[in-house]
Design a protein around this motif. Structure first.
Motif, PDB file in Angstrom:
ATOM      1  N   THR A 162       0.801  -1.179   0.008  1.00 38.50           N
ATOM      2  CA  THR A 162      -0.090  -0.023  -0.019  1.00 38.50           C
ATOM      3  C   THR A 162       0.974   1.305   0.034  1.00 38.50           C
ATOM      4  OG1 THR A 162      -0.050  -0.165   2.645  1.00 38.50           O
ATOM      5  CG2 THR A 162      -1.890  -1.391   1.397  1.00 38.50           C
ATOM      6  N   ILE A 163       0.136   2.380   0.010  1.00 35.17           N
ATOM      7  CA  ILE A 163       1.049   3.645  -0.215  1.00 35.17           C
ATOM      8  C   ILE A 163       1.869   4.010   1.184  1.00 35.17           C
ATOM      9  CG2 ILE A 163       0.756   6.224   0.210  1.00 35.17           C
ATOM     10  CD1 ILE A 163       0.406   5.496  -2.734  1.00 35.17           C
ATOM     11  N   PRO A 164       1.457   3.699   2.228  1.00 29.90           N
ATOM     12  CA  PRO A 164       2.746   3.932   3.366  1.00 29.90           C
ATOM     13  C   PRO A 164       3.680   3.187   3.538  1.00 29.90           C
ATOM     14  CG  PRO A 164       0.160   4.032   3.980  1.00 29.90           C
ATOM     15  CD  PRO A 164       0.175   3.571   2.758  1.00 29.90           C
ATOM     16  N   VAL A 165       3.459   1.751   3.179  1.00 34.00           N
ATOM     17  CA  VAL A 165       4.684   0.684   2.896  1.00 34.00           C
ATOM     18  C   VAL A 165       5.510   1.178   1.767  1.00 34.00           C
ATOM     19  CG1 VAL A 165       5.265  -1.530   2.935  1.00 34.00           C
ATOM     20  CG2 VAL A 165       3.112  -1.247   3.933  1.00 34.00           C
ATOM     21  N   GLY A 166       4.806   1.571   0.901  1.00 35.20           N
ATOM     22  CA  GLY A 166       5.719   1.756  -0.507  1.00 35.20           C
ATOM     23  C   GLY A 166       6.628   3.131  -0.137  1.00 35.20           C
ATOM     24  N   LEU A 167       6.076   4.366   0.438  1.00 36.08           N
ATOM     25  CA  LEU A 167       6.768   5.282   0.775  1.00 36.08           C
ATOM     26  C   LEU A 167       7.783   5.065   1.801  1.00 36.08           C
ATOM     27  CD1 LEU A 167       4.056   7.995   1.132  1.00 36.08           C
ATOM     28  CD2 LEU A 167       5.117   7.706  -0.634  1.00 36.08           C
ATOM     29  N   ALA A 168       7.616   4.118   2.699  1.00 36.65           N
ATOM     30  CA  ALA A 168       8.654   3.666   3.552  1.00 36.65           C
ATOM     31  C   ALA A 168       9.655   2.946   2.983  1.00 36.65           C
ATOM     32  CB  ALA A 168       8.158   2.638   4.562  1.00 36.65           C
ATOM     33  N   THR A 169       9.557   2.632   1.847  1.00 37.94           N
ATOM     34  CA  THR A 169      10.594   1.796   1.084  1.00 37.94           C
ATOM     35  C   THR A 169      11.318   2.895   0.409  1.00 37.94           C
ATOM     36  OG1 THR A 169       9.195   1.508  -0.892  1.00 37.94           O
ATOM     37  CG2 THR A 169       9.590  -0.500   0.654  1.00 37.94           C
ATOM     38  N   VAL A 170      10.536   3.813  -0.139  1.00 44.66           N
ATOM     39  CA  VAL A 170      11.174   5.184  -0.697  1.00 44.66           C
ATOM     40  C   VAL A 170      12.103   5.689  -0.119  1.00 44.66           C
ATOM     41  CG1 VAL A 170      10.971   7.004  -2.260  1.00 44.66           C
ATOM     42  CG2 VAL A 170       9.395   5.297  -2.473  1.00 44.66           C
ATOM     43  N   GLN A 171      11.748   6.064   1.215  1.00 41.24           N
ATOM     44  CA  GLN A 171      12.623   6.652   2.042  1.00 41.24           C
ATOM     45  C   GLN A 171      13.695   5.966   2.381  1.00 41.24           C
ATOM     46  OE1 GLN A 171      10.410   8.164   5.375  1.00 41.24           O
ATOM     47  NE2 GLN A 171       8.659   9.031   4.407  1.00 41.24           N
ATOM     48  N   GLY A 172      13.635   4.551   2.503  1.00 41.39           N
ATOM     49  CA  GLY A 172      14.708   3.827   2.750  1.00 41.39           C
ATOM     50  C   GLY A 172      15.931   3.521   1.687  1.00 41.39           C
ATOM     51  N   SER A 173      15.293   3.780   0.311  1.00 41.31           N
ATOM     52  CA  SER A 173      16.368   3.470  -0.769  1.00 41.31           C
ATOM     53  C   SER A 173      16.769   4.881  -1.460  1.00 41.31           C
ATOM     54  CB  SER A 173      15.333   2.846  -1.889  1.00 41.31           C
ATOM     55  OG  SER A 173      14.340   3.223  -2.274  1.00 41.31           O
ATOM     56  N   PHE A 174      16.004   5.887  -1.154  1.00 38.43           N
ATOM     57  CA  PHE A 174      16.636   6.992  -1.640  1.00 38.43           C
ATOM     58  C   PHE A 174      17.527   7.755  -0.997  1.00 38.43           C
ATOM     59  CE2 PHE A 174      12.612   8.024  -4.539  1.00 38.43           C
ATOM     60  CZ  PHE A 174      13.156   7.065  -5.364  1.00 38.43           C
ATOM     61  N   GLY A 175      17.871   7.374   0.138  1.00 39.18           N
ATOM     62  CA  GLY A 175      18.691   7.974   1.032  1.00 39.18           C
ATOM     63  C   GLY A 175      18.566   9.493   1.289  1.00 39.18           C
ATOM     64  N   GLN A 176      19.596  10.301   0.666  1.00 32.19           N
ATOM     65  CA  GLN A 176      19.638  11.685   0.858  1.00 32.19           C
ATOM     66  C   GLN A 176      18.845  12.412  -0.452  1.00 32.19           C
ATOM     67  OE1 GLN A 176      20.916  13.353   3.302  1.00 32.19           O
ATOM     68  NE2 GLN A 176      21.604  11.312   4.176  1.00 32.19           N
ATOM     69  N   ARG A 177      18.105  11.751  -0.999  1.00 29.36           N
ATOM     70  CA  ARG A 177      17.061  12.361  -2.096  1.00 29.36           C
ATOM     71  C   ARG A 177      16.048  12.796  -1.546  1.00 29.36           C
ATOM     72  NH1 ARG A 177      17.523   7.372  -6.726  1.00 29.36           N
ATOM     73  NH2 ARG A 177      15.993   8.948  -7.719  1.00 29.36           N
ATOM     74  N   TYR A 178      15.991  13.915  -0.685  1.00 32.78           N
ATOM     75  CA  TYR A 178      15.026  14.609  -0.026  1.00 32.78           C
ATOM     76  C   TYR A 178      13.898  14.990  -1.062  1.00 32.78           C
ATOM     77  CZ  TYR A 178      18.196  14.676   3.780  1.00 32.78           C
ATOM     78  OH  TYR A 178      19.188  14.346   4.847  1.00 32.78           O
ATOM     79  N   ALA A 179      14.149  15.581  -2.430  1.00 33.39           N
ATOM     80  CA  ALA A 179      13.113  16.031  -3.399  1.00 33.39           C
ATOM     81  C   ALA A 179      12.155  14.922  -3.751  1.00 33.39           C
ATOM     82  CB  ALA A 179      13.707  16.480  -4.596  1.00 33.39           C
ATOM     83  N   ASP A 180      12.886  13.768  -4.003  1.00 37.72           N
ATOM     84  CA  ASP A 180      11.855  12.331  -4.289  1.00 37.72           C
ATOM     85  C   ASP A 180      11.272  11.879  -3.131  1.00 37.72           C
ATOM     86  OD1 ASP A 180      13.076  12.479  -6.850  1.00 37.72           O
ATOM     87  OD2 ASP A 180      14.628  10.886  -6.332  1.00 37.72           O
ATOM     88  N   ILE A 181      11.829  11.911  -1.828  1.00 35.98           N
ATOM     89  CA  ILE A 181      10.976  11.661  -0.516  1.00 35.98           C
ATOM     90  C   ILE A 181       9.847  12.625  -0.411  1.00 35.98           C
ATOM     91  CG2 ILE A 181      11.076  11.381   1.681  1.00 35.98           C
ATOM     92  CD1 ILE A 181      13.968  10.587   1.432  1.00 35.98           C
ATOM     93  N   GLN A 182       9.764  13.941  -0.695  1.00 35.29           N
ATOM     94  CA  GLN A 182       8.784  14.885  -0.670  1.00 35.29           C
ATOM     95  C   GLN A 182       7.800  14.625  -1.641  1.00 35.29           C
ATOM     96  OE1 GLN A 182       8.038  16.388   2.014  1.00 35.29           O
ATOM     97  NE2 GLN A 182      10.172  16.459   3.093  1.00 35.29           N
ATOM     98  N   ALA A 183       8.213  14.250  -2.884  1.00 34.61           N
ATOM     99  CA  ALA A 183       7.311  14.014  -3.979  1.00 34.61           C
ATOM    100  C   ALA A 183       6.286  12.933  -3.743  1.00 34.61           C
ATOM    101  CB  ALA A 183       8.119  14.037  -5.079  1.00 34.61           C
ATOM    102  N   SER A 184       6.915  11.912  -3.164  1.00 28.79           N
ATOM    103  CA  SER A 184       6.144  10.691  -3.014  1.00 28.79           C
ATOM    104  C   SER A 184       5.272  10.773  -1.904  1.00 28.79           C
ATOM    105  CB  SER A 184       7.287   9.446  -2.590  1.00 28.79           C
ATOM    106  OG  SER A 184       8.027   9.903  -1.329  1.00 28.79           O
ATOM    107  N   SER A 185       5.729  11.718  -0.883  1.00 33.16           N
ATOM    108  CA  SER A 185       4.664  12.049   0.358  1.00 33.16           C
ATOM    109  C   SER A 185       3.546  12.714  -0.318  1.00 33.16           C
ATOM    110  CB  SER A 185       5.299  12.873   1.348  1.00 33.16           C
ATOM    111  OG  SER A 185       6.579  11.882   1.816  1.00 33.16           O
ATOM    112  N   ILE A 186       3.882  13.741  -1.243  1.00 37.00           N
ATOM    113  CA  ILE A 186       2.681  14.517  -1.765  1.00 37.00           C
ATOM    114  C   ILE A 186       1.780  13.606  -2.633  1.00 37.00           C
ATOM    115  CG2 ILE A 186       1.886  16.348  -3.239  1.00 37.00           C
ATOM    116  CD1 ILE A 186       4.571  17.656  -2.273  1.00 37.00           C
TER     117      ILE A 186
END
Length: 300
Positions: A248-272
């Motif tokens: 689901t979306i929350p689990v997917g966002l957790a994997t995004v935050q874990g794999s992207f590391g310092q890519r804060y723009a990608d993390i914020q875009a996935s959250s939005i």
């Protein structure tokens, strides 16, 4: 005669005259309005700042966003590279589908079960109903994290672990919805039900043909609240889903935050992108939510 009638007329006029306004009442009301609006504006700005910050960060390049807050504020070369990366190369569409399936099915089953439970507790006076209502209310005080281990074992014994049903079924019983429906049905007059019973209608006909149509605003409000809770639930899908395609979306966002590391723009875009469907849903059904919370199930 004239001397005695004049005072009486004077007393009559003075008794009928409206009371004089106290000085400063209009000014105090205006001052209160100014203070109230000022407080609301300040809190609105405080609430909106994180949202604007997330949007600005998501529209900034990852190389700039990783440098800190000041470079993000200074850089106004906006880019949608993070959104393009997520929408084209990521699995966010599968996450959307999984969250939509679990959310819609859970809401449908939950409203069916919770309305019937609220109707039974409100209209069917049976032995132990007060104790049962107390236990239901007590369920609000039990955090879901405490039940995750026995729930995992139960779902494993049922053989539905790793499927959509392992996410849906534990979220069908909504204690808040049962409590709201019970008190809403208590507030409805029993005249319609008594007339229906005179015509030969039973409990099921009374429930489906009278109480459910009257409770549409409350059902709409509780459906939105339940859908938001299911959509944002991270712990349960994280434990019970083993197939990455069912994330689901929350689990997917957790994997995004874990794999992207310092890519804060990608993390914020996935959250939005994860919160965007909820914002659209609330804007569409805002009126129904307000009416349901207010409890205005009967018009007229």
């Amino acid at each position: 005669m004239s001397t005695t009638s004049a005072p009486s007329r004077t007393r009559g006029v003075s008794a009928a005259a409206p009371p004089a306004r106290q000085p400063g009442s209009k000014g105090s009301g205006r001052s209160f309005g100014i203070i109230a609006w000022t407080v609301l504006i300040i809190f609105s700005i405080i609430w909106l700042i994180p949202s604007f910050w997330a949007i600005k960060t998501s529209l900034t390049a990852n190389s700039t966003a990783s440098l800190g807050a000041i470079p993000i504020v200074k850089d106004w070369h906006l880019t949608t590279a993070s959104y393009q990366t997520l929408l084209k190369g990521g699995d966010i569409w599968q996450w959307y589908l999984a969250s939509a399936v679990t959310g819609v099915v859970t809401v449908f089953l939950s409203m069916l079960v919770c309305t019937m439970a609220g109707y039974a507790l409100s209209r069917m006076k049976f032995k132990g109903s007060a104790v049962m209502m107390g236990l239901i209310v007590l369920g609000v005080m039990i955090p879901g994290q405490v039940l995750i281990v026995p729930l995992f074992a139960l779902l494993n014994q049922l053989g539905i672990l790793g499927t959509y049903w392992s996410v849906i079924l534990p979220q069908v019983p909504q204690v808040l919805a049962v409590f709201v429906f019970k008190h809403f049905f208590d507030s409805l007059p029993k005249d319609f039900e008594e007339a229906a019973r005179i015509d030969g209608a039973g409990y099921w006909q009374t429930y489906t043909r009278i109480l459910l149509p009257l409770s549409r605003p409350v059902i709409a409000a509780m459906s939105i609240v339940t859908f938001v809770g299911v959509w944002n639930n991270l712990l349960l899908p994280l434990f019970v889903l083993t197939n990455p395609k069912l994330m689901t979306i929350p689990v997917g966002l957790a994997t995004v935050q874990g794999s992207f590391g310092q890519r804060y723009a990608d993390i914020q875009a996935s959250s939005i992108l994860g919160a965007l469907p909820l914002i659209i849903l609330f804007l569409i059904f805002q009126r129904q939510v307000v009416e349901g919370v207010a409890g205005s199930g009967i018009k007229g």
